[in-house]
Each structure stands twice: as structure tokens, then as C-alpha cells.
Design an enzyme around this catalytic site. Structure first.
Site, PDB file in Angstrom:
ATOM      1  N   CYS A  90       0.846  -1.184   0.000  1.00  0.00           N
ATOM      2  CA  CYS A  90       0.000   0.000   0.000  1.00  0.00           C
ATOM      3  C   CYS A  90       0.884   1.237   0.000  1.00  0.00           C
ATOM      4  O   CYS A  90       1.869   1.299   0.744  1.00  0.00           O
ATOM      5  CB  CYS A  90      -0.898  -0.016   1.239  1.00  0.00           C
ATOM      6  SG  CYS A  90      -1.997   1.405   1.383  1.00  0.00           S
ATOM      7  N   GLU A 133      -9.089  -0.757  -2.441  1.00  0.00           N
ATOM      8  CA  GLU A 133      -9.463   0.671  -2.495  1.00  0.00           C
ATOM      9  C   GLU A 133     -10.794   0.946  -1.783  1.00  0.00           C
ATOM     10  O   GLU A 133     -10.939   1.966  -1.100  1.00  0.00           O
ATOM     11  CB  GLU A 133      -9.501   1.171  -3.939  1.00  0.00           C
ATOM     12  CG  GLU A 133      -8.176   1.059  -4.678  1.00  0.00           C
ATOM     13  CD  GLU A 133      -6.981   1.667  -3.962  1.00  0.00           C
ATOM     14  OE1 GLU A 133      -7.141   2.666  -3.223  1.00  0.00           O
ATOM     15  OE2 GLU A 133      -5.862   1.139  -4.139  1.00  0.00           O
ATOM     16  N   HIS A 136     -10.106   1.204   1.793  1.00  0.00           N
ATOM     17  CA  HIS A 136      -9.605   2.550   2.142  1.00  0.00           C
ATOM     18  C   HIS A 136     -10.768   3.506   2.391  1.00  0.00           C
ATOM     19  O   HIS A 136     -10.754   4.272   3.360  1.00  0.00           O
ATOM     20  CB  HIS A 136      -8.736   3.127   1.020  1.00  0.00           C
ATOM     21  CG  HIS A 136      -7.292   2.801   1.132  1.00  0.00           C
ATOM     22  ND1 HIS A 136      -6.516   3.143   2.218  1.00  0.00           N
ATOM     23  CD2 HIS A 136      -6.464   2.172   0.264  1.00  0.00           C
ATOM     24  CE1 HIS A 136      -5.275   2.728   2.024  1.00  0.00           C
ATOM     25  NE2 HIS A 136      -5.216   2.135   0.846  1.00  0.00           N
TER      26      HIS A 136
END
Length: 164
Positions: A90, A133, A136
Site C-alpha cells: 500500500c 481501495e 480505504h
């Protein structure tokens, strides 16, 4: 458009649940341009808005030269089948790569800047990207998905890198 600084572990924005985008305005257009420009760099596969300090539901990708973005992505399908355990990294946790379990296939639906539906789906790297994603945007890091032993090792390595 601007290449934006990547926020790293310890920045509270990375642990913030991102807000949905309700109005497409100049701020959102600039965000998308910055996401696309910032992900368009060798070694970068995906970038969520909170990784550049903006707590809105958007991310960009750069997979094998295919660069794009999605607003308000929602995962609508994940396979029960898991992909072979692969190391994941990441941009917000620089230098750490650990085995992270992910579905073999994933599909997400969202929109573009004109309000048109965007569908991204795929296996292996695409499934990993979509889940990474969207995590996130929910305030989660891939470290949260590691096995107990891998997470312990990753946290030890992360603390050592912060002390160095």
C-alpha cells in the site's frame, strides 16, 4: 491537476470513513484530476481519495496502463472463491508487503463525473484492487485484513521503520 502527497500510516484521514459524493462540482473535478495524475506513476495500482487527504468516496487505478476512476464505488459482487494468497502492499504503508487474502473476483459499481454508471470488475489484480481501495474508503488498511501472525509481524516492522 497536481501530483499529490500520499498520506501514510498514522494520519487520521486514513482511518476516516469517506463521505459519499453528492454534488459534482469543481472540487470533485479537481479531486478526480489529482487522483488520476497521482496514480499515473510507475508502481502505483490504485489510489483512494483519503490517501491524498480528501475524505470523499472516490478512487483511481492504473493497471497495465488502464487508468481510470470511480465515484461512490460499491462492491456488488465478490466471489466466494479466494485467489492464491499473495503479497499486498500500500502506498500509505510504504515498504511493507504481506500476504493478504482477497476474493478471486470482484465487481464494483459507481459513477463518473457526468453521472454515468461505471462498472469495474475482474479477477486477481482487479479483484485485489477493488477490495483494497473500497477498504480505504471505509477507513481500513490492508493490514487490518492480515492473519494474526502476519499482522503482528507487519506492525513490528512498521514500528521499527517509524523509529528509524
Amino acid at each position: 491537476m497536481a501530483m499529490r502527497e500520499i498520506r501514510t500510516t498514522g494520519d487520521p484521514v486514513l482511518r476516516t470513513v469517506c463521505d459519499p459524493i453528492t454534488v459534482i462540482d469543481d472540487r470533485v473535478r479537481t479531486l478526480v484530476a489529482d487522483l488520476v495524475e497521482t496514480v499515473d506513476y510507475e508502481g502505483r495500482a490504485g489510489l483512494a481519495a483519503n490517501q491524498i487527504g480528501v475524505s470523499l468516496r472516490a478512487f483511481s487505478w492504473n493497471i497495465d496502463g488502464d487508468i481510470g476512476y470511480i465515484l461512490n464505488p460499491e462492491i456488488v459482487e465478490n466471489s466466494d472463491e479466494l485467489q492464491e494468497l499473495g503479497d499486498e502492499g500500500c502506498l500509505s504503508v510504504p515498504g511493507l508487503w504481506y500476504p493478504c487474502e482477497r476474493p478471486a473476483y470482484a465487481k464494483a459499481v459507481g459513477t463518473d463525473l457526468e453521472g454515468n454508471e461505471v462498472v469495474i470488475e475482474g479477477e486477481e489484480i482487479w479483484a485485489r484492487l477493488i477490495n483494497h481501495e473500497v477498504d480505504h474508503l471505509a477507513g481500513k488498511l490492508y493490514l487490518d485484513r492480515l492473519s494474526k501472525d502476519a499482522r503482528r509481524a507487519a506492525m513490528r516492522e512498521l514500528r521499527a521503520s517509524l523509529e528509524a
